[in-house]
Design a protein around this motif. Structure first.
Motif, PDB file in Angstrom:
ATOM      1  N   ILE A  78      -5.244  -2.052  -9.332  1.00 54.28           N
ATOM      2  CA  ILE A  78      -6.637  -1.724  -9.671  1.00 54.28           C
ATOM      3  C   ILE A  78      -7.540  -2.938  -9.464  1.00 54.28           C
ATOM      4  N   LYS A  79      -7.083  -4.119  -9.886  1.00 52.88           N
ATOM      5  CA  LYS A  79      -7.877  -5.334  -9.684  1.00 52.88           C
ATOM      6  C   LYS A  79      -8.129  -5.582  -8.201  1.00 52.88           C
ATOM      7  N   GLN A  80      -7.091  -5.394  -7.380  1.00 54.75           N
ATOM      8  CA  GLN A  80      -7.246  -5.597  -5.936  1.00 54.75           C
ATOM      9  C   GLN A  80      -8.248  -4.602  -5.352  1.00 54.75           C
ATOM     10  N   GLN A  81      -8.146  -3.351  -5.780  1.00 54.81           N
ATOM     11  CA  GLN A  81      -9.060  -2.328  -5.264  1.00 54.81           C
ATOM     12  C   GLN A  81     -10.494  -2.578  -5.725  1.00 54.81           C
ATOM     13  N   GLU A  82     -10.650  -3.014  -6.965  1.00 53.59           N
ATOM     14  CA  GLU A  82     -11.998  -3.315  -7.459  1.00 53.59           C
ATOM     15  C   GLU A  82     -12.606  -4.497  -6.709  1.00 53.59           C
ATOM     16  N   ALA A  83     -11.776  -5.473  -6.355  1.00 59.54           N
ATOM     17  CA  ALA A  83     -12.266  -6.598  -5.549  1.00 59.54           C
ATOM     18  C   ALA A  83     -12.697  -6.107  -4.169  1.00 59.54           C
ATOM     19  N   THR A  84     -11.927  -5.185  -3.612  1.00 62.53           N
ATOM     20  CA  THR A  84     -12.285  -4.603  -2.322  1.00 62.53           C
ATOM     21  C   THR A  84     -13.604  -3.845  -2.422  1.00 62.53           C
ATOM     22  N   ILE A  85     -13.778  -3.098  -3.493  1.00 58.77           N
ATOM     23  CA  ILE A  85     -15.018  -2.345  -3.701  1.00 58.77           C
ATOM     24  C   ILE A  85     -16.204  -3.296  -3.803  1.00 58.77           C
ATOM     25  N   ALA A 129     -11.323   6.328  -4.337  1.00 55.67           N
ATOM     26  CA  ALA A 129     -10.324   7.391  -4.484  1.00 55.67           C
ATOM     27  C   ALA A 129      -8.955   6.799  -4.812  1.00 55.67           C
ATOM     28  N   ALA A 130      -8.615   5.683  -4.185  1.00 53.75           N
ATOM     29  CA  ALA A 130      -7.321   5.038  -4.453  1.00 53.75           C
ATOM     30  C   ALA A 130      -7.232   4.591  -5.909  1.00 53.75           C
ATOM     31  N   ILE A 131      -8.310   4.066  -6.434  1.00 54.44           N
ATOM     32  CA  ILE A 131      -8.317   3.635  -7.834  1.00 54.44           C
ATOM     33  C   ILE A 131      -8.106   4.828  -8.757  1.00 54.44           C
ATOM     34  N   GLU A 132      -8.789   5.917  -8.474  1.00 56.85           N
ATOM     35  CA  GLU A 132      -8.637   7.103  -9.323  1.00 56.85           C
ATOM     36  C   GLU A 132      -7.215   7.647  -9.286  1.00 56.85           C
ATOM     37  N   ILE A 133      -6.620   7.678  -8.107  1.00 57.92           N
ATOM     38  CA  ILE A 133      -5.237   8.168  -7.980  1.00 57.92           C
ATOM     39  C   ILE A 133      -4.290   7.264  -8.753  1.00 57.92           C
ATOM     40  N   LEU A 134      -4.485   5.968  -8.639  1.00 63.84           N
ATOM     41  CA  LEU A 134      -3.612   5.028  -9.335  1.00 63.84           C
ATOM     42  C   LEU A 134      -3.780   5.119 -10.852  1.00 63.84           C
ATOM     43  N   ARG A 135      -4.994   5.355 -11.302  1.00 66.30           N
ATOM     44  CA  ARG A 135      -5.217   5.486 -12.752  1.00 66.30           C
ATOM     45  C   ARG A 135      -4.508   6.713 -13.309  1.00 66.30           C
ATOM     46  N   GLU A 136      -4.444   7.764 -12.505  1.00 66.03           N
ATOM     47  CA  GLU A 136      -3.829   9.002 -12.967  1.00 66.03           C
ATOM     48  C   GLU A 136      -2.303   8.992 -12.818  1.00 66.03           C
TER      49      GLU A 136
END
Length: 149
Positions: free
Chosen positions: A73-80, A54-61
């Motif tokens: 986004i890179k940090q969140q994807e690493a977390t995912i 959800a955080a990634i989607e909010i940041l993309r928008e």
């Protein structure tokens, strides 16, 4: 739930014709960890994964600066990726313990150690790890050769 049915069918009967509940509950408590993933652990990992997505989607928008947004986004994807790895390891751990229990292995941690941890096992599907039968067979042969069995 087949394991519960099997335990109930094999339950001891008291002298008055009733099921010995103490014995049955003891068997259920022993078998439960081998046949179930704690719901709290699974739900916790799933919730963290949903939050990160959800955080990634909010940041993309959002209209943040492009470089800052890409870094977040890179940090969140690493977390995912880490959370997905943790979920897979949780599934592996419980399915391995289930398979080890069926095979009568009393020290599953040693077999995991011999495979260099959970990463040494691949899952055929979400239930059954590959190479379990071969690993158990080779360990039994090794122990028989040393006179332990």
């Amino acid at each position: 739930m087949k394991w519960i049915r099997k335990l109930i069918e094999g339950a001891l009967i008291n002298g008055d014709g009733r099921i010995d509940l103490e014995s049955l509950m003891k068997q259920i408590n022993e078998e439960f960890p081998r046949n179930a993933v704690p719901k709290s652990e699974f739900n916790q990992a799933k919730k963290k994964l949903k939050t990160a997505m959800a955080a990634i989607e909010i940041l993309r928008e959002s209209k943040s600066e492009k470089e800052m947004l890409l870094e977040i986004i890179k940090q969140q994807e690493a977390t995912i990726q880490k959370l997905q790895y943790d979920v897979v390891n949780t599934i592996k751990s419980y399915s391995l313990n289930k398979q080890f229990g069926k095979a009568g292995i009393q020290d599953p941690d040693y077999l995991s150690y011999r495979q260099r941890g959970l990463d040494g096992f691949q899952l055929e599907n979400k239930e059954k790890p590959m190479v379990i039968e071969e690993l158990i067979k080779s360990l039994k042969e090794e122990l028989d050769g040393k006179g332990y069995c």
